[in-house]
Design an enzyme around this catalytic site. Structure first.
Site, PDB file in Angstrom:
ATOM      1  CB  THR A  39      10.786   8.882  -2.147  1.00  0.00           C
ATOM      2  OG1 THR A  39      11.035   7.325  -1.880  1.00  0.00           O
ATOM      3  CG2 THR A  39      11.159   9.045  -0.557  1.00  0.00           C
ATOM      4  CE  LYS A  67      13.683  -3.083  -2.627  1.00  0.00           C
ATOM      5  NZ  LYS A  67      13.064  -1.684  -2.813  1.00  0.00           N
ATOM      6  CG  HIS A  86       2.285   0.796   6.915  1.00  0.00           C
ATOM      7  ND1 HIS A  86       2.478   0.418   5.515  1.00  0.00           N
ATOM      8  CD2 HIS A  86       3.561   0.198   7.369  1.00  0.00           C
ATOM      9  CE1 HIS A  86       3.735  -0.114   5.303  1.00  0.00           C
ATOM     10  NE2 HIS A  86       4.095  -0.614   6.561  1.00  0.00           N
ATOM     11  CG  ASP A 109       2.799   0.462  -1.247  1.00  0.00           C
ATOM     12  OD1 ASP A 109       2.234  -0.044  -0.234  1.00  0.00           O
ATOM     13  OD2 ASP A 109       3.928   0.568  -1.667  1.00  0.00           O
ATOM     14  CG  ASP A 123       7.329  -4.299  -0.386  1.00  0.00           C
ATOM     15  OD1 ASP A 123       6.277  -4.569   0.227  1.00  0.00           O
ATOM     16  OD2 ASP A 123       7.762  -2.973  -0.008  1.00  0.00           O
TER      17      ASP A 123
END
Lengths: 312, 312, 312, 312, 312, 312
Positions: free
Chosen positions: A221, A189, A127, A216, A166
């Site tokens: 989710t 956002k 990540h 990404d 994002d």
């Protein structure tokens, strides 16, 4: 060289072993009735160069403890070197202390792996790149990006724009944009200052009349990905596709993604994608060859950087 | 509690001590003729709670070795606890392995600090939040962001836009944008596919007719900041200002920044800004009070998170 | 086997590599404009047996940090074994706590080398033999003494006396005296009890009518050596020469030594002696062959003790 | 604060406790019939500041293991801090690797003490000062030199000369010479080049018509001390006395020293001197007060350096 | 002092806190949708003495990881000391290498606890006493034996005999027999040499006409306990009861135990016994007071041994 | 591969080397007059695979320190791997904390071996299997049980019964009983409730008219073994023999065993049994071949488990 396999993603390990032309190491793993994990290595490993493939699939803590116990058993059975092969790294998103008194669990995982006796780590698309610094032992990070890029460029890139879901993903998306030679945009956002529970989505950059590809590192989710697709369509994008390395797809994510504005969602098999997760919109690319080649080179002491430049 | 002071930023340490109402600990530091650094602590420190303030000012390696030797001397003189106070963390940008066979030197620095005997670290605005995970000892990271935001909002934010100087800074800039309630834009810098040595600057987001504030964590050579200001003006920004925590200002950065399109450049005193570096366009805000309060709370075992929410 | 080379003494490394018939490993080392040291290893080192040659030349802290960063980069690039080759060991004189609250920095250096990942150390003529005990990793200490002795005995030893420049050097001088079969004398330096700023020099042992050879492990400022020569001439010595392993020659030492009573000063090339340091009175002997042979034997797992008896 | 006592020198511990006005901690130590050492601490030590006094008396390995077991028992019984008080440090002369493939056992002892859980060390007159660097934990080294000097200067120093029994002791002897304001001489011992089994003793410096005081850190077999006395008398010394900190006096050393040319031999009680060892020529000075004061200051977190300047 | 509580046995922790008159520390623990455990400590813990109560309840790996993450969060939040309170120790039966290439997982757990930062451990009735030796940090082991003995002796011990369910439990059963002043017997279980799948149960010692009490440290599947009861009845025992500390009761153990020959089964609440596990035959004794008192004494630095003698 | 030998059991080492067809490594070991142990390895060991055989013979602490010093010398002489071969493990019975504030010395020994640099351990019949868990390095435990069983079954097992000398040995005795296919009995030793100094011996299980074989792991003072024989004869056993691995035989054990009811006492040569210890009733079996084969397999990286199944 021997490759052992936890119970988290046997399919990927089989593919890796097939690529390398070796058999999976014999090993008994089960849970006793008291829920204790038991591991017994069924082959001599003294002085051997061992690779243990275990991805961080759900149930996450079981996958991790299983790996730690395997490493401990192998080291005390006198394996010369044990490489933990972690296609999806455990607790990869817990990589910073963004609230008071929380654990940087990705760092704790590094400590636990070293405490159990791991000599090195091979993983994919962390990540954040800084996670490599959590280790004192050598870490090799493979990148599935080239595999994803190859797939998209093979399907035509006219009028396309790369989108980051994002600001935190901007750096990651920019790398895809560079490789593909595409412009980029970012979803911004915010909470509505008038009504704190409402979120306002604003696209920074031009997407109207363009075909968007949202990149990404993982889809969990799916909420953020779905919001992004929705905002892109509202802002005039003509088509929305997604690319991501790690397909966690937890809860009702598969169902919701299938119903979403995405035309196609491209992921890899670092995590097992089976049963209800195999929705029609999903395209799964294999990373087995990349891992296989990396394992071969680690074992033979050949450079991996060459491999990165080939596949990045 | 005692506060000792390396030779990198005595002015800041003096301010911190003044805020706390304590005297700087007595300590001899010099270089022998053979270029070896020498440190002798001139006060009893047995069982004491010690803070050593040393920022990573140029000459960087001298600053670091001086700190390591101080910590070693203090620990072997039986100090109970030594906190390394690093307003600007050494090698903070070497936080990842983005090329083959390079050192994650920010992690090496963590190892060296622990090897020398540091018990904890207090620092400010790390280049990436993951660096906290490089340590096994506790780390507290202060944020000067609230100080910077306070300054800009005190001067009116009408028609303003926050700008990230590259995709890697988008996350950081977004946080400023949220706190200030402003929209944001990002500079996208690419090599010209026709002529590899030429760079093309493209602004993602709207800046025309707006007053831009470019945020970054540090200003070193200033090149990236200056390019950003130039691109902003070309894209119709009416005014350009900059905000950054760490003012390295190396080489001819001060002169070039003074000549640049920036109307004002706001920094802090985590690094000494003196002599030629004190250009007219520079506004320097002090972090002494924030460090002083943090040191007081660490010493008294009170929560720092409260402090973060006050100043973040 | 590969030999990498820091920027402190490339000439010696070239000589060592020429002796061994190998090329210096490819490696980029420079300082960024922000004064941060950067290292990138330019060759695959996986599973290799690596030697990094870096002497503790001025600027001392830069030399040390450069070495630590190189070792870190090599270890994380999966080198099998990294041997730090330190012709002149950093902070070698800070080997004891002779004042309260000072650092035993030679020990701290050992800790830093181990923290960075060094697997073993090869060095020469440590200021005290106990420094080997500062390490948990194996240390091989070469002795240039035989090289120095060989030079002096080749030039006739009639009427010669070995002189220690102070009591702390007596043990060292005695070893030279034994090997050369010469008597010895010692300079006894005291503060005048009547006038504390005046020092009185007294020779213990007979030097009148003799040719003196003053031995020490290193020459830094040269003050002690020059005082010794002066006292020897005053006490009737007919000729004064000096032998020392490490030629630091800091400040105006070269100029003052050239003007001193010494007829000849014999040193080695553990440190670079160039430019103004190359005064006419200096005779520089090479240790390259000794290091080369030691590296070869370490790599091949052959005994070094045999080598010591040949050259000691 | 509690003081526990191994079985090596209970008399000294009693003196220390009497000075401090505390009782010796209750503790059972014995050997089982199978020769295993057994230790049971008979008092609660949770959270306490513990000092364990154990000197390296013969049988040396039993004394050391007894100490290690005591420390282990105390740490696992949750003592807050355990200070190993070692009036005579074990294996203090094995402090360098002066032959191939030998152990630096003084360093190994440091590792064993740390492995057993010691938090700090208090010791006296180490054979070499560098031994402090063998530890990562804090070490305080007391010096009995001032006690010895006080005794000799109380008896008149006219016509006296300080003598080092070999070149390795020159540094040590010089410190005594400085404090006492006396000249010094050194015994130079060589093998006869004509007959390798014969040793030739030569005195460097003037001793004829003088009263010699030979200083060393310890007296073991006494051979070197006795040879020195003999050579001094042959070279015209009018009187010979000796001063040493540690009185090992092994084998028939007591008998031979009593018969030797020494008029008086002054030692301390860091080691038990009883039974046949208490020869008439021996004068034993107590270090109990010095250790007691040091323990008090360590416990109270007060400076020891002040204590050094008082007693050194 | 603060007591935090994992999710494995909140009821016991509430009882402990009630006994001590303190509130449970505030802490958020949950699982994200991606199955990652999340912990946030909701109170300042700087410099505090922290106890974390977490028993090894099913799901075992989740309980363990939750504990490790809590410890990590607490240590990095600068807790002064963290004691892991483990009423039932994880993987307690994996305490030896009785097959080739298996993990001594109870030892691995000790390593993981130390890697996460635990400073000490408080636990109860370990399967083997040697497990204390797996730790370098201090371990206090409480014994529920006295609680169990107290219950049985309160109900009359006439004609009773203590029974060990196998040879490995003989030592444990003997201790109960000594305290209760009863004779003992042992179940000897063998494979039938004629038919390898059949097991033959033989009672060593006299049980005919006696009331048997079978003691073990834990009841997991209950199979061994049930077999023992059956064999005892067959051999003429008039009544069979059981006593065990840890009530795992996995699978259909509760149902089978209820149907078994046992008249009563006495356990403690080191593990939660709720829902279907609360069968009529079960008598649950609380260990909360014993843990509470131990925590109080650890916190206050008072002796626990006194406590053992009171309750053992 | 090289095998070095401490001074504790040279005879066994010679047998092992004879079996392997290698010579014992050259090594000087002696004690200086000051009782310090000295070790010098007399052969090159760089990069070699070294085995050091040292059993825990009396004097126990000398044997252990000698081993630690040998390991330290070998590691610092650059041995690639050092395996400590411990036929009888030091302090093997101190494996638990069965009283407050005692040391688990068997665990401390593990820490000392690791601190000295041991890479692995090869040992035999540990008092408890959990001791393997005291190590982080790999441990191989050989079992002499099969050798003992082979001897007894070769002499006829009709009417035999295996006897455990106390409840703590029941598990161990049961394993012998299983392998030999014999029933078992246990000696239950209690203090007389009426007279606390009198002990009452009761046999659990049937021994009348049977030939008893008492098994234990070691015989130290022999008291427990002799009491067992006495109780067996009183309970009608027709013949009593003993089997034990480690023959410590301390104090007057040999004389008392010779006078005891035992007809034969079978032990191995893990400890030297010479001089007065060689009583007529003693039968000594050699473990040299088993150790030799294990060393060969460790060196060659072959499985030892196969070896266990052959000899267990």
């Amino acid at each position: 060289m021997k490759i052992f396999c936890g119970r988290s993603n046997p399919e990927l390990t089989r593919e890796i072993c097939a690529f390398l032309g070796v058999e999976i190491g014999k090993c008994i793993i089960h849970k006793f009735k008291n829920d204790n994990t038991f591991v017994r290595i069924e082959e001599n490993v003294r002085g051997k160069d061992i690779f243990v493939v275990q991805t961080s699939a759900i149930p996450v803590n079981d996958s991790l403890m299983e790996l730690l116990i395997m490493i401990d058993a192998l080291k005390h059975a006198s394996a010369r070197r044990v490489t933990a092969v972690l296609p999806y790294y455990p607790y990869v998103r817990s990589d910073k202390k963004d609230q008071p008194r929380v654990s940087i669990t990705a760092r704790l995982v590094a400590d636990l792996l070293e405490a159990a006796g791991a000599d090195r780590v091979l993983t994919m698309n962390l990540h954040s790149e800084q996670i490599q610094g959590f280790f004192r032992i050598p870490v090799d990070q493979l990148l599935a990006s080239r595999i994803l890029c190859g797939y998209f460029s093979g399907n035509g890139l006219d009028d396309c724009v790369v989108v980051a879901p994002d600001a935190g993903s901007a750096k990651r998306a920019e790398r895809y944009a560079r490789v593909l030679g595409l412009p980029m945009a970012i979803l911004d956002k915010r909470r509505d200052p008038l009504n704190d529970t409402v979120e306002i989505f604003h696209i920074i950059g031009d997407v109207a009349g363009k075909r968007a590809i949202v990149f990404d590192d993982e889809i969990a989710t799916g909420s953020s990905m779905i919001e992004t697709a929705h905002a892109l369509m509202k802002n005039g994008a003509t088509d929305v596709r997604a690319g991501a390395v790690h397909a966690i797809l937890c809860g009702d994510a598969p169902r919701r993604l299938q119903k979403s504005a995405y035309r196609e969602i491209v992921v890899t098999n670092t995590l097992p994608v089976d049963g209800e997760k195999r929705i029609p919109k999903l395209k799964i690319l294999s990373v087995a060859q990349l891992f296989g080649e990396a394992i071969r080179r680690i074992h033979e002491g050949r450079s991996l950087s060459e491999l990165f430049s080939l596949h990045q």
